[in-house]
Design an enzyme around this catalytic site. Structure first.
Site, PDB file in Angstrom:
ATOM      1  N   HIS A  10     -46.524  17.580 -48.930  1.00  0.00           N
ATOM      2  CA  HIS A  10     -45.846  17.179 -50.165  1.00  0.00           C
ATOM      3  C   HIS A  10     -45.046  15.865 -50.025  1.00  0.00           C
ATOM      4  CE1 HIS A  10     -46.658  21.160 -51.877  1.00  0.00           C
ATOM      5  NE2 HIS A  10     -46.088  21.728 -50.837  1.00  0.00           N
TER       6      HIS A  10
HETATM    7  O1  RIB Z   1     -42.280  21.989 -53.505  1.00  0.00           O
HETATM    8  C1  RIB Z   1     -42.375  21.209 -52.332  1.00  0.00           C
HETATM    9  C2  RIB Z   1     -41.042  20.618 -52.003  1.00  0.00           C
HETATM   10  O2  RIB Z   1     -40.125  21.658 -51.721  1.00  0.00           O
HETATM   11  C3  RIB Z   1     -41.062  19.744 -50.733  1.00  0.00           C
HETATM   12  O3  RIB Z   1     -40.088  18.744 -50.853  1.00  0.00           O
HETATM   13  C4  RIB Z   1     -40.678  20.696 -49.655  1.00  0.00           C
HETATM   14  O4  RIB Z   1     -40.001  20.048 -48.562  1.00  0.00           O
HETATM   15  C5  RIB Z   1     -39.715  21.583 -50.372  1.00  0.00           C
HETATM   16  O5  RIB Z   1     -38.441  20.940 -50.348  1.00  0.00           O
END
Ligand code: RIB
Ligand code: CA
Length: 301
Positions: A232
């Protein structure tokens, strides 16, 4: 070379994003926020990454909880430490301050982009303290929200769901905003093949990243039944350092605060007639995943 402040809640993918950012940008500072794990853990993990990289990037601790309500964490994904069982290098680093908001405001400059990859509490507090801040930075690139499926709920992504009021402040601030949501980040997946490539490289960052992915994949088996994970947070860094790898469209986006089923949803207006007139964000829809993965892996080796 882009100049960045990274606001983060390390977090396995935050850690990878911090390494990537240091390889392709000048990171003028790191601010930590409660999110994947409590603030003390996310701050410690950010310091751990700076020690691993042997860089002098300062870490400023930020918000311990969201604007409204109690902190939400993601221990099922990141463990109670925020980095699961990943081996921790010994170091003596401490935060430069506990005033992340003050640092965000003081460090503002026209060539600074804030990459926000956790809940947006620190950024919202900065905007509430000085609304002109958004006009004194180049913009904000977030990993957050979604133009599709949620993860914290059916429709809400964790970073937004953990502090919807803060997200609404940021989306309504007029800032130049790029949104890398789950609809995008799910296209960039790691697997055991990635881990094996890293294990063949005898360097501290490669060894650390291999542990990060191995630990994360083990947790994903429990959650998703497969040893792979969406990468992500690095997407929000790539949106600044490698924009040619992403397809981005202007959209009107707002954050639902009241819905019993939809609180924390980033509501994206996909009506063709409204896409340019009302747009307040650049929303990422596609990423060249093979090329992006090579950039990420190259930064880890
Ligand atoms: O939904 C994904 C996000 O939530 C990313 O930033 C992961 O690190 C969590 O913080
Ligand atoms: Ca994160």
């Amino acid at each position: 070379m882009p100049r960045l402040i990274v606001d983060c809640d390390p977090g396995h993918d935050d850690a990878i994003a911090l390494i990537l950012a240091h390889r392709h940008a000048e990171v003028v500072g790191i601010t930590s926020v409660s999110g994947n794990a409590p603030l003390e853990a996310t701050t410690a993990n950010a310091l751990l990454v700076t020690a691993l990289l042997d860089v002098d990037t300062q870490v400023h601790a930020g918000a311990v909880k969201p604007l409204v309500g109690e902190p939400l964490h993601a221990a099922v994904v990141h463990g109670v430490t925020g980095l699961g069982e990943v081996e921790r290098v010994e170091h003596s680093r401490v935060p430069a301050s506990d005033d992340a908001v003050g640092f965000l405001l003081d460090a503002a400059a026209p060539d600074i982009t804030v990459v926000a990859i956790g809940p947006l509490t620190n950024l919202a507090l900065a905007i509430e303290r000085d609304a002109d801040w958004v006009s004194r930075i180049a913009g904000i690139s977030i990993m957050g929200g979604s133009a599709g499926v949620g993860n914290a709920t059916r429709v809400a992504e964790f970073n937004i769901f953990a502090d919807p009021e803060a997200a609404a402040v940021v989306f309504r601030s007029g800032v130049r905003l790029t949104m890398c949501g789950l609809n995008l980040t799910h296209q960039l997946q790691t697997d055991d093949g990635v881990t094996e490539r890293l294990r063949r490289v005898d360097r501290p960052t490669a060894r650390f990243a291999a542990q990060i992915f191995d630990d994360l994949h083990g947790r994903m088996v429990t959650l998703l039944g497969r040893r792979s994970a969406a990468l992500h947070d690095p997407c929000a860094v790539l949106a600044v350092t490698h924009p040619h790898l992403l397809t981005i469209e202007p959209r009107a986006v707002d954050v639902e605060l009241a819905g019993s089923l939809t609180r924390g949803m980033t509501v994206v207006d996909e009506r063709i007639s409204r896409r340019r007139d009302d747009a307040n964000a650049e929303v990422a829809y596609r990423i060249d995943a093979p090329a992006a993965m090579e950039v990420v892996l190259d930064s880890l080796m």
